[in-house]
Design an enzyme around this catalytic site. Sequence first.
Site, PDB file in Angstrom:
ATOM      1  N   ASP A 143      93.446  30.696  26.371  1.00  0.00           N
ATOM      2  CA  ASP A 143      93.049  30.550  27.771  1.00  0.00           C
ATOM      3  C   ASP A 143      92.377  29.201  27.997  1.00  0.00           C
ATOM      4  O   ASP A 143      92.670  28.487  28.977  1.00  0.00           O
ATOM      5  CB  ASP A 143      92.112  31.698  28.151  1.00  0.00           C
ATOM      6  CG  ASP A 143      91.568  31.558  29.560  1.00  0.00           C
ATOM      7  OD1 ASP A 143      92.365  31.345  30.490  1.00  0.00           O
ATOM      8  OD2 ASP A 143      90.339  31.668  29.735  1.00  0.00           O
ATOM      9  N   GLU A 152      98.947  33.690  26.597  1.00  0.00           N
ATOM     10  CA  GLU A 152      97.758  32.891  26.292  1.00  0.00           C
ATOM     11  C   GLU A 152      97.478  32.901  24.790  1.00  0.00           C
ATOM     12  O   GLU A 152      97.090  31.869  24.217  1.00  0.00           O
ATOM     13  CB  GLU A 152      96.557  33.432  27.060  1.00  0.00           C
ATOM     14  CG  GLU A 152      96.641  33.207  28.556  1.00  0.00           C
ATOM     15  CD  GLU A 152      95.491  33.839  29.312  1.00  0.00           C
ATOM     16  OE1 GLU A 152      95.237  33.411  30.443  1.00  0.00           O
ATOM     17  OE2 GLU A 152      94.839  34.771  28.771  1.00  0.00           O
TER      18      GLU A 152
END
Length: 250
Positions: free
Chosen positions: A66, A138
């Site tokens: 992320d 992610e």
Amino acid sequence: MVRALEPAVHDRAMSRSKVKDRGALEERIGHHFADKDLLERALTHISAASGGARVNSYQRLEFLGDHVLGLVISDMLFRAFAKANEGELSRRLADLVRKETCAEVAKAIDIGPQLKLGSSESQAGGRLRATILADACEALVGAVYLDGGYPAAEGFVERFWKERMLKPLRPLRDPKTMLQEWAQARGLPTPTYRELARTGPHHNPKFRIAVELPDHAPAEGLGASKRAAEQAAAAAMLSSVGVAADKLDV
């Protein structure tokens, strides 16, 4: 008469198939892992993690990915939009790193069939669930970063996010932001959102959300996630007060 494969032969066949599938995934993302365990962990949902331990699932890699994704895209935006101010860059960044965008990329990479899910999660349609796809995407960014460093992660992100960056599919200001700005400009409180209903199966839910402002009739929206339904409700209220979805005149 066709005889069933011996267990050892069957296991070897399954192992070769798995390696082939992982190799195809590596080709799609443009990175071949030196540490194959990183790739396996990036594709392992908590429901399939050994011992049920979160550290054996993709969750830690998702956390890292992320932030790596945010850094790479921030750098891309900074270089691509030399005249954009901080506000525009921030709005573009938010659109590109949102869960919905990550889920779109996961579908483009075809991550779903590669995921390791527990039997109940798999039977519930987990391979199609947007939140799981986004989280795994992610995690894959984080795994590529750990395996190949920043240049590898940058190459992966540029391959699947650059076109989205240059040709945004959504308005830079989403309806919720637009409605909040419109309300604040008129001295109104922040709009409130309320879930009215949730229908459909667990793996493919539908939400109905209402947005409310003083002295205005509530507006409703439908969506496959609460966020999407809230955006639809905000767009409906903007329409009811005569504000177009692609501009805001306060």
